[in-house]
Design a protein around this motif. Structure first.
Motif, mmCIF file in Angstrom:
data_model
loop_
_atom_site.group_PDB
_atom_site.id
_atom_site.type_symbol
_atom_site.label_atom_id
_atom_site.label_comp_id
_atom_site.label_asym_id
_atom_site.label_seq_id
_atom_site.Cartn_x
_atom_site.Cartn_y
_atom_site.Cartn_z
ATOM 1 N N TYR A 158 0.872 -1.177 0.000
ATOM 2 C CA TYR A 158 0.000 0.000 0.000
ATOM 3 C C TYR A 158 0.909 1.228 0.000
ATOM 4 C CZ TYR A 158 -3.534 -3.430 1.345
ATOM 5 O OH TYR A 158 -4.363 -4.523 1.373
ATOM 6 N N GLU A 159 1.253 1.660 -1.198
ATOM 7 C CA GLU A 159 2.290 2.685 -1.343
ATOM 8 C C GLU A 159 1.930 4.002 -0.671
ATOM 9 O OE1 GLU A 159 5.289 4.187 -4.897
ATOM 10 O OE2 GLU A 159 3.493 3.046 -5.379
ATOM 11 N N ASN A 160 0.643 4.380 -0.737
ATOM 12 C CA ASN A 160 0.238 5.657 -0.154
ATOM 13 C C ASN A 160 0.249 5.647 1.378
ATOM 14 O OD1 ASN A 160 -1.913 3.829 -0.193
ATOM 15 N ND2 ASN A 160 -3.442 5.452 -0.117
ATOM 16 N N LYS A 161 0.370 4.449 1.969
ATOM 17 C CA LYS A 161 0.400 4.329 3.431
ATOM 18 C C LYS A 161 1.741 3.799 3.943
ATOM 19 C CE LYS A 161 -4.473 3.020 3.173
ATOM 20 N NZ LYS A 161 -5.402 1.891 3.324
ATOM 21 N N ASN A 268 -3.113 -1.428 8.339
ATOM 22 C CA ASN A 268 -3.783 -0.918 7.147
ATOM 23 C C ASN A 268 -5.284 -0.807 7.363
ATOM 24 O OD1 ASN A 268 -4.009 -0.342 4.167
ATOM 25 N ND2 ASN A 268 -5.138 -2.242 4.234
ATOM 26 N N GLN A 269 -5.887 -1.819 7.996
ATOM 27 C CA GLN A 269 -7.331 -1.784 8.238
ATOM 28 C C GLN A 269 -7.717 -0.649 9.177
ATOM 29 O OE1 GLN A 269 -9.734 -3.671 6.604
ATOM 30 N NE2 GLN A 269 -7.900 -4.088 5.415
ATOM 31 N N ASN A 275 -9.804 6.654 7.547
ATOM 32 C CA ASN A 275 -10.079 7.375 6.296
ATOM 33 C C ASN A 275 -11.573 7.409 5.995
ATOM 34 O OD1 ASN A 275 -7.413 7.982 5.751
ATOM 35 N ND2 ASN A 275 -7.063 6.137 4.536
ATOM 36 N N ALA A 276 -12.277 6.324 6.360
ATOM 37 C CA ALA A 276 -13.724 6.274 6.115
ATOM 38 C C ALA A 276 -14.444 7.368 6.899
ATOM 39 C CB ALA A 276 -14.268 4.899 6.495
ATOM 40 N N VAL A 277 -14.005 7.601 8.134
ATOM 41 C CA VAL A 277 -14.606 8.653 8.962
ATOM 42 C C VAL A 277 -14.357 10.027 8.335
ATOM 43 C CG1 VAL A 277 -14.548 9.804 11.211
ATOM 44 C CG2 VAL A 277 -14.401 7.301 11.082
ATOM 45 N N LYS A 278 -13.123 10.249 7.862
ATOM 46 C CA LYS A 278 -12.771 11.532 7.238
ATOM 47 C C LYS A 278 -13.573 11.755 5.953
ATOM 48 C CE LYS A 278 -8.032 11.489 9.038
ATOM 49 N NZ LYS A 278 -6.590 11.373 8.687
ATOM 50 N N ASP A 327 -20.907 3.818 0.553
ATOM 51 C CA ASP A 327 -21.451 3.636 -0.793
ATOM 52 C C ASP A 327 -20.673 4.466 -1.812
ATOM 53 O OD1 ASP A 327 -23.501 1.933 0.074
ATOM 54 O OD2 ASP A 327 -24.795 3.619 0.556
ATOM 55 N N ILE A 328 -20.587 5.755 -1.557
ATOM 56 C CA ILE A 328 -20.021 6.693 -2.525
ATOM 57 C C ILE A 328 -18.519 6.470 -2.742
ATOM 58 C CG2 ILE A 328 -19.626 9.148 -3.004
ATOM 59 C CD1 ILE A 328 -22.145 9.747 -1.366
ATOM 60 N N CYS A 329 -17.807 6.094 -1.688
ATOM 61 C CA CYS A 329 -16.346 5.945 -1.777
ATOM 62 C C CYS A 329 -15.892 4.521 -2.072
ATOM 63 C CB CYS A 329 -15.698 6.427 -0.479
ATOM 64 S SG CYS A 329 -16.090 8.128 -0.065
#
Length: 468
Positions: A158-161, A268-269, A275-278, A327-329
């Protein structure tokens, strides 16, 4: 006479040639990664893979006693390809070269399987080369990973993390599938080879388990536990006297289960949850009211390609006007929705024979789905998916039939290793796009299927030592 001599020489060299073929796989993957980092077109590595596939096919055809199978297979694939091209032309065929290249990637798995089965029929020592190839490939990949970490060039799963050790392999889903199919065979081989040598056995089991543990994907971790638990069950059924091996497998399994809270996967989880909260907070700030138009900013921000291609109203209806981040993300759902709407738009021809790969890109955004079986349906249609499903079902069928009719002679550590590897591969095909359309990983699935064919259909007429 000349053809007979050529065939004899080729058949004798098959075990060595197959082993070389395996060694080339991780090397080509590293070459692909390097080319990508240097900004070099992947056409060269793609042509190399196609050239190897062509060479293997020619060899299989020359050696086969039943050339009709090759001719029938080629005919079916050619007829299907023409139908697919016709379906694509109905809606504008923008990039036929890339699309057909993608079809060849899909065709590689059944074609390699056919050739490997031919090779085994001609020279059953190829089965040893396949298993040795699995072992060597894992060692090569581990060496690449270690070097990448030491040199500070590991690109991360997970390169971004900055999470997960992947080494110089750029397709994280495909590499997860590769490791998850290599490790079960490697672990089974280790238990057989070091059955009564406890220190070495523990070292090999911890080494192979760490590769999956540090990779950080959930599927890799599932494959890790599935491998260790599966081999314990196998020994309890087939060889209860292997006390050291059973205890070693149980200890390693318990060890890695206990380390779940400290694992890269858990990290990661946790970040995914944060991130989901943000994202939900961001969506709430973008949604200005309860009308459809009030959803535009949020939908365009997270699903710009989908909204741009099909319009806000149509997309909002598909999502039941949801304002939930879950849903959206959901990128997976968004890509599936895009391809579903596209297929509905293109009609019956697309549903039967698939759509063009380039149609899944809109305004620079790629909507090719992230699940292999879904992807096969969208790219090859119902006909393509049915052919693939029947092909895979055949091997599942002969496996269950053999276990039911000759369990004692079929079921042991070797076959269990391949069986676990097959399950891991199918799981990756269901949950990711890293197997059936990725030559670097589908190659190993071909080898697994051919080994299964040997143990279930051919072994009775051959001499094979499972303890090698």
């Amino acid at each position: 006479m000349y053809r007979t001599k050529t065939k004899d020489r080729l058949s004798k060299k098959l075990p060595s040639l197959v082993l070389v073929l395996f060694i080339l796989q991780p090397c080509m993957d590293v070459l692909s990664y390097t080319s990508d980092k240097l900004g070099i077109s992947n056409i060269y590595t793609l042509l190399l893979r196609f050239a190897i596939l062509a060479a293997v096919l020619i060899s299989g055809f020359i050696l086969s006693e039943k050339k009709k199978i090759y001719i029938i297979t080629a005919s079916i694939l050619c007829i299907y390809t023409l139908c697919h091209i016709g379906a694509c032309m109905c809606h504008g065929y923008d990039d036929p070269v890339a699309d057909i290249a993608n079809l060849i990637r899909i065709f590689q798995m059944p074609l390699f399987t056919l050739c490997f089965i031919t090779f085994i029929k001609v020279n059953d020592k190829v089965t040893d080369s396949i298993r040795t190839g699995f072992v060597i490939c894992l060692l090569i990949i581990a060496a690449v990973e270690i070097i990448s970490v030491i040199t500070g060039t590991n690109p991360y799963t997970y390169e971004n993390k900055s999470i997960g050790i992947i080494g110089w392999f750029y397709d994280s889903s495909a590499q997860s599938a590769v490791l998850s199919t290599l490790v079960p065979v490697f672990a089974a081989w280790s238990v057989q080879r070091y059955r009564d040598k406890l220190p070495m056995l523990l070292l090999m089991l911890i080494f192979s388990s760490l590769i999956l543990f540090m990779y950080a994907t959930r599927l890799a971790y599932i494959s890790l536990i599935m491998t260790l638990a599966g081999l314990v069950i196998t020994l309890l059924i087939t060889d209860r006297k292997a006390v050291k091996a059973i205890i070693s497998l149980v200890l390693v399994c318990v060890l890695f289960i206990c380390f779940v809270p400290l694992s890269p996967m858990e990290k990661n989880q946790s970040m995914v949850g944060d991130n989901a909260v943000k994202k939900q907070t961001h969506i709430d700030s973008l949604v200005t009211g309860e009308e459809t138009e009030d959803l535009r900013e949020a939908y365009e921000f997270y699903m710009g390609g989908l909204v741009g291609r099909f319009g806000l109203e149509a997309v909002a209806q598909r999502y039941n006007y949801s304002t939930k981040a879950s849903d959206i993300c959901d990128v997976r759902r968004m890509k599936n929705t895009y391809c579903t709407m596209l297929m509905e738009e293109q009609g019956v021809s697309a549903m039967l024979f698939g759509m063009e790969l380039s149609d899944m890109t809109y305004d620079g955004r790629v909507h090719d789905v992230e699940n292999d079986f879904h992807g096969i349906f969208y790219l090859t249609g119902g006909v393509g998916l049915l052919m693939l499903a029947l092909f895979l079902f055949y091997f599942v069928f002969i496996t269950f039939k053999a276990l039911l009719t000759d369990f004692k002679n079929i079921f042991d550590l070797t076959t269990a290793g391949y069986g676990i590897a097959l399950i891991a591969s199918i799981l990756h095909g269901y949950a990711t796009c890293g197997v059936l359309r990725r030559p670097g990983s589908s190659f190993y699935l071909s080898a697994i299927l051919s080994a299964i064919y040997f143990f279930t259909k051919l072994k009775k007429g051959h001499i094979y030592d499972h303890q090698k």
